[in-house]
Design a protein around this motif. Structure first.
Motif, PDB file in Angstrom:
ATOM      1  N   ASP A   1     -32.054 -29.301   9.051  1.00 27.29           N
ATOM      2  CA  ASP A   1     -32.639 -28.612  10.381  1.00 27.29           C
ATOM      3  C   ASP A   1     -31.316 -28.009  11.228  1.00 27.29           C
ATOM      4  OD1 ASP A   1     -35.091 -28.910   9.912  1.00 27.29           O
ATOM      5  OD2 ASP A   1     -35.330 -30.818  11.149  1.00 27.29           O
ATOM      6  N   LEU A   2     -31.341 -26.818  11.859  1.00 27.51           N
ATOM      7  CA  LEU A   2     -30.218 -26.446  12.753  1.00 27.51           C
ATOM      8  C   LEU A   2     -29.709 -27.444  13.818  1.00 27.51           C
ATOM      9  CD1 LEU A   2     -30.893 -22.674  13.061  1.00 27.51           C
ATOM     10  CD2 LEU A   2     -29.585 -23.863  11.298  1.00 27.51           C
ATOM     11  N   ALA A   3     -28.747 -27.658  14.004  1.00 24.24           N
ATOM     12  CA  ALA A   3     -28.014 -28.548  15.183  1.00 24.24           C
ATOM     13  C   ALA A   3     -26.981 -27.689  15.967  1.00 24.24           C
ATOM     14  CB  ALA A   3     -27.248 -29.675  14.693  1.00 24.24           C
ATOM     15  N   LEU A   4     -26.542 -26.540  15.543  1.00 27.66           N
ATOM     16  CA  LEU A   4     -25.366 -25.982  16.467  1.00 27.66           C
ATOM     17  C   LEU A   4     -25.295 -24.393  16.084  1.00 27.66           C
ATOM     18  CD1 LEU A   4     -22.729 -26.481  18.267  1.00 27.66           C
ATOM     19  CD2 LEU A   4     -21.657 -26.898  16.013  1.00 27.66           C
TER      20      LEU A   4
ATOM     21  N   ARG B   1     -21.025  -6.368  17.401  1.00 29.90           N
ATOM     22  CA  ARG B   1     -22.002  -7.309  18.213  1.00 29.90           C
ATOM     23  C   ARG B   1     -21.643  -8.606  17.556  1.00 29.90           C
ATOM     24  NH1 ARG B   1     -27.579  -6.326  16.794  1.00 29.90           N
ATOM     25  NH2 ARG B   1     -27.029  -5.567  14.967  1.00 29.90           N
ATOM     26  N   PRO B   2     -21.564  -9.538  18.470  1.00 27.30           N
ATOM     27  CA  PRO B   2     -21.279 -11.065  18.054  1.00 27.30           C
ATOM     28  C   PRO B   2     -22.447 -11.642  17.212  1.00 27.30           C
ATOM     29  CG  PRO B   2     -21.109 -10.877  20.636  1.00 27.30           C
ATOM     30  CD  PRO B   2     -21.681  -9.490  20.058  1.00 27.30           C
ATOM     31  N   LYS B   3     -22.050 -12.260  16.402  1.00 25.40           N
ATOM     32  CA  LYS B   3     -23.005 -12.923  15.348  1.00 25.40           C
ATOM     33  C   LYS B   3     -23.279 -14.386  15.581  1.00 25.40           C
ATOM     34  CE  LYS B   3     -20.322 -11.257  11.875  1.00 25.40           C
ATOM     35  NZ  LYS B   3     -19.501 -10.277  12.835  1.00 25.40           N
ATOM     36  N   GLY B   4     -24.509 -14.733  15.770  1.00 22.50           N
ATOM     37  CA  GLY B   4     -24.642 -16.094  15.706  1.00 22.50           C
ATOM     38  C   GLY B   4     -24.216 -17.055  14.474  1.00 22.50           C
ATOM     39  N   ALA B   5     -23.397 -17.718  14.293  1.00 17.93           N
ATOM     40  CA  ALA B   5     -23.137 -18.638  12.864  1.00 17.93           C
ATOM     41  C   ALA B   5     -23.886 -19.974  13.152  1.00 17.93           C
ATOM     42  CB  ALA B   5     -21.664 -18.973  12.923  1.00 17.93           C
ATOM     43  N   ILE B   6     -24.776 -20.222  12.317  1.00 16.58           N
ATOM     44  CA  ILE B   6     -25.717 -21.295  12.388  1.00 16.58           C
ATOM     45  C   ILE B   6     -25.206 -22.617  11.414  1.00 16.58           C
ATOM     46  CG2 ILE B   6     -27.773 -19.938  12.999  1.00 16.58           C
ATOM     47  CD1 ILE B   6     -28.433 -19.887  10.148  1.00 16.58           C
ATOM     48  N   HIS B   7     -25.234 -23.781  12.120  1.00 20.43           N
ATOM     49  CA  HIS B   7     -25.198 -25.021  11.383  1.00 20.43           C
ATOM     50  C   HIS B   7     -25.887 -25.920  11.249  1.00 20.43           C
ATOM     51  CE1 HIS B   7     -21.151 -23.082  11.100  1.00 20.43           C
ATOM     52  NE2 HIS B   7     -21.068 -22.849  12.354  1.00 20.43           N
ATOM     53  N   THR B   8     -26.232 -26.775  10.259  1.00 23.11           N
ATOM     54  CA  THR B   8     -27.201 -27.764  10.388  1.00 23.11           C
ATOM     55  C   THR B   8     -26.780 -29.155  10.783  1.00 23.11           C
ATOM     56  OG1 THR B   8     -26.716 -28.319   8.027  1.00 23.11           O
ATOM     57  CG2 THR B   8     -28.134 -26.789   8.565  1.00 23.11           C
TER      58      THR B   8
ATOM     59  N   VAL C   1     -22.391 -30.349  10.269  1.00 22.79           N
ATOM     60  CA  VAL C   1     -21.738 -30.743  11.436  1.00 22.79           C
ATOM     61  C   VAL C   1     -20.847 -32.081  10.719  1.00 22.79           C
ATOM     62  CG1 VAL C   1     -21.599 -31.575  13.566  1.00 22.79           C
ATOM     63  CG2 VAL C   1     -23.032 -29.616  13.158  1.00 22.79           C
ATOM     64  N   LEU C   2     -21.669 -32.935  10.496  1.00 25.93           N
ATOM     65  CA  LEU C   2     -21.118 -34.199   9.786  1.00 25.93           C
ATOM     66  C   LEU C   2     -20.022 -34.020   8.755  1.00 25.93           C
ATOM     67  CD1 LEU C   2     -24.131 -36.686   9.935  1.00 25.93           C
ATOM     68  CD2 LEU C   2     -22.189 -36.595  11.415  1.00 25.93           C
ATOM     69  N   ALA C   3     -20.447 -32.935   7.658  1.00 26.85           N
ATOM     70  CA  ALA C   3     -19.419 -32.668   6.794  1.00 26.85           C
ATOM     71  C   ALA C   3     -18.185 -32.067   6.938  1.00 26.85           C
ATOM     72  CB  ALA C   3     -19.995 -31.608   5.720  1.00 26.85           C
ATOM     73  N   THR C   4     -17.865 -31.620   8.186  1.00 31.53           N
ATOM     74  CA  THR C   4     -16.567 -31.244   8.563  1.00 31.53           C
ATOM     75  C   THR C   4     -15.772 -32.309   8.833  1.00 31.53           C
ATOM     76  OG1 THR C   4     -17.119 -31.064  10.999  1.00 31.53           O
ATOM     77  CG2 THR C   4     -17.595 -28.916   9.513  1.00 31.53           C
ATOM     78  N   ALA C   5     -16.489 -33.467   9.460  1.00 31.48           N
ATOM     79  CA  ALA C   5     -15.493 -34.543   9.688  1.00 31.48           C
ATOM     80  C   ALA C   5     -15.366 -35.483   8.315  1.00 31.48           C
ATOM     81  CB  ALA C   5     -16.452 -35.390  10.530  1.00 31.48           C
TER      82      ALA C   5
ATOM     83  N   THR D   1     -16.917 -33.523  17.127  1.00 28.68           N
ATOM     84  CA  THR D   1     -17.281 -34.183  15.954  1.00 28.68           C
ATOM     85  C   THR D   1     -16.265 -35.303  15.221  1.00 28.68           C
ATOM     86  OG1 THR D   1     -18.160 -32.051  15.513  1.00 28.68           O
ATOM     87  CG2 THR D   1     -18.317 -33.796  13.739  1.00 28.68           C
ATOM     88  N   PHE D   2     -15.212 -34.822  15.559  1.00 33.69           N
ATOM     89  CA  PHE D   2     -14.084 -35.796  14.712  1.00 33.69           C
ATOM     90  C   PHE D   2     -13.885 -37.167  15.321  1.00 33.69           C
ATOM     91  CE2 PHE D   2     -11.698 -32.023  12.632  1.00 33.69           C
ATOM     92  CZ  PHE D   2     -12.669 -31.710  12.106  1.00 33.69           C
ATOM     93  N   PRO D   3     -13.659 -37.063  16.693  1.00 31.03           N
ATOM     94  CA  PRO D   3     -13.524 -38.432  17.361  1.00 31.03           C
ATOM     95  C   PRO D   3     -14.465 -39.099  17.335  1.00 31.03           C
ATOM     96  CG  PRO D   3     -13.355 -36.747  18.997  1.00 31.03           C
ATOM     97  CD  PRO D   3     -13.143 -36.188  17.377  1.00 31.03           C
ATOM     98  N   LEU D   4     -15.888 -38.634  17.408  1.00 29.23           N
ATOM     99  CA  LEU D   4     -17.162 -39.296  17.615  1.00 29.23           C
ATOM    100  C   LEU D   4     -17.592 -39.836  16.191  1.00 29.23           C
ATOM    101  CD1 LEU D   4     -19.151 -37.333  20.495  1.00 29.23           C
ATOM    102  CD2 LEU D   4     -17.600 -39.482  20.622  1.00 29.23           C
TER     103      LEU D   4
END
Length: 543
Positions: A193-196, A206-213, A217-221, A254-257
């Protein structure tokens, strides 16, 4: 589940990236809520008294953060915000921004942080494109929201954080918190599900909306941060990337938390503010862009003596190429390595970097981050290139490029499931990846391909140069010539002799055809809100 809310807006199987989950840490359960992992888990496991956020002279523990997130989540739910709803969060780097984003995500919504310098016309496009149902805004940034309001098609509620005495007739952030319950179970969101949602700066349209689940988000950390930085709960992350900047959201949220560590927030940070935060908050991981590190060095030459910087163990740099000169100068003054990284709004964070405990070659960006694969392809044929040959970077891993409701752009940025961020790289024989330029920053002069950032790095070595940007300028004979826009240090003066010096320095360092045939001295360079040089603006000026 958000399927019915987001149906028709997401990439389909024909143009979506292939997600690769090579690391065991990114094998998440099907039911996953990012806030349960970033906040609630620490309270459950006995870390509730750990400091989550430092801001000015006060702190917010994990338990206190959880309480505020729960209250705001309940308040938003009472206003009608539900699963899949997009909510714009518009703040400078303040705790309310983190609380608001996490509250939206905890109830199953999609947080959409907004850059604070956006004007009404820009906000109107982004909010209408995302079909956002609510806006949470710092009172000092309310005016542009109000200017856009007559043309906003989907916004039902505006929540204002009253900190500067701005009059308004909308919901009060503090009153909503006071009236809401502090008990809230995380929504049973699915990992996909989308989170961000983060909008690109729109420098090329035009700006583009980059979508992240939630999983993205957790995977970057659990890839970059876990393997390249190795954070512990004793770390304090600090810096000046804006939270709506993908780089800033990762570094300061994301990283600190994720690791039970702390984040140090500074509103509208100047170099002195960052050094003060290192001193007072004990920042151990300092995050900025190359310009930020150079400003610390130039404006505070006695910084290590004026401030206690002994807590620093590592610096992170992204947004622009980090030159070896900046790397060496900062290491000499502050005793820490700066990890250069390439990441994008679309990929959410860094996917090429050195690791903190390996030998760092500052002339290269580094290796693919664990969990990611990279290859270099021919821009025209898509075929893989040999090591040593410059070409277009292709990447895949636990994140990928996915746009909201932009199928025509989605096709452009995916090649057989590989994401194409638009960067020119060379992979060296030792496996390190060396950045050359953005594909649109490549200067073609008399048939030669000249990466602008490569020339910039050499010009920056000169003792008179503070900042530089290199672009192609139209030329009847050569098609384009290399032109350098140079900002001098305070103690240097523009002259024909200095132009010749800079040109000869490039000729003596790089292939002579790469030298800047034109040099223009400027008082400053145009920049985006995240600090990136707006080379597009300089190119347009030349054309």
């Amino acid at each position: 589940m958000q399927d019915s809310i987001t149906e028709g807006y997401l990439p389909d199987d024909s143009n979506a990236p292939d997600y690769i989950h090579a690391l065991p840490e990114v094998h998440y359960p099907e039911q996953l809520n990012v806030v349960d992992e970033l906040v609630d888990r620490h309270v459950r496991e006995g870390r509730g008294d750990n400091v989550a956020i430092y801001f000015e002279d006060w702190t917010l523990t994990y338990e206190e953060l959880q309480e505020q997130v729960n209250r705001m989540g309940n308040a938003l739910h009472d206003l009608g915000v539900g699963a899949g709803d997009r909510v714009v969060v518009r703040f400078p780097n303040r705790p309310e921004a983190i609380v608001s984003c996490l509250a939206v995500q905890k109830i199953g919504g999609v947080a959409l942080p907004s850059m604070k310098l956006l004007r009404a016309k820009e906000l109107e496009y982004i909010i209408n494109n995302a079909e956002a149902s609510a806006v949470i805004v710092y009172d000092d940034l309310l005016d542009e929201v109000e200017n856009a309001l007559p043309d906003l098609e989907t916004v039902d509620d505006i929540v204002v954080a009253e900190r500067n005495g701005i009059d308004h007739s909308y919901h009060s952030y503090d009153e909503l918190l006071d009236d809401a319950s502090d008990e809230l179970e995380a929504s049973e969101t699915a990992r996909d599900d989308l989170a961000l949602m983060l909008y690109t700066s729109g420098t090329t349209g035009r700006p583009k909306g980059a979508i992240h689940t939630h999983r993205n988000v957790l995977a970057t950390a659990d890839s970059y941060a876990r393997y390249c930085l190795e954070p512990t709960e004793d770390d304090v992350f600090g810096g000046n990337p804006p939270l709506p900047f993908a780089y800033g959201y990762g570094d300061l949220v994301t990283f600190p938390l994720r690791f039970g560590a702390s984040t140090s927030l500074v509103e509208d940070a100047e170099p002195a503010d960052l050094l003060e935060a290192v001193d007072t908050h004990g920042v151990s991981v300092l995050c900025s862009i190359p310009t930020g590190f150079n400003q610390i060095l130039s404006r505070h030459p006695d910084g290590p003596e004026e401030y206690d910087v002994s807590s620093l163990r590592l610096g992170l740099s992204a947004g622009e190429p980090l030159t070896p000169t900046t790397f060496e100068n900062f290491k000499s003054e502050y005793g820490i390595d700066l990890l250069d990284g390439i990441g994008t709004t679309e990929m959410l964070h860094i996917f090429i970097s050195h690791r903190h405990d390996e030998e760092i070659d500052p002339s290269a960006t580094g290796f693919p981050v664990p969990g990611y694969e990279c290859k270099i392809i021919d821009p025209d044929t898509g075929e893989d290139l040999e090591r040593g040959e410059p070409g277009l970077l292709a990447v895949r891993g636990p994140t990928g490029i996915a746009y909201w409701d932009r199928p025509e752009k989605q096709i452009e940025v995916n090649e057989d499931g590989w994401s194409i961020p638009g960067d020119i790289f060379v992979q060296r024989e030792d496996g390190r990846l060396e950045y050359k330029s953005r594909s649109d920053d490549l200067i073609i002069s008399s048939g030669y391909n000249i990466p602008g950032p490569e020339v910039e790095a050499v010009i920056e070595e000169h003792e008179s140069v503070s900042e530089v940007a290199v672009v192609g300028s139209p030329d009847d004979q050569r098609g384009e010539v290399v032109k350098a826009f140079v900002v001098l240090r305070d103690d240097a003066s523009a002259s024909d002799e200095l132009v010749t010096e800079l040109q000869n320095h490039v000729k003596n360092t790089l292939a002579p055809y790469k030298y800047p045939r034109e040099v223009e001295f400027s008082e400053n360079l145009p920049r985006t809100e995240t600090g990136k040089i707006r080379r597009t603006e300089l190119r347009e000026q030349e054309h």
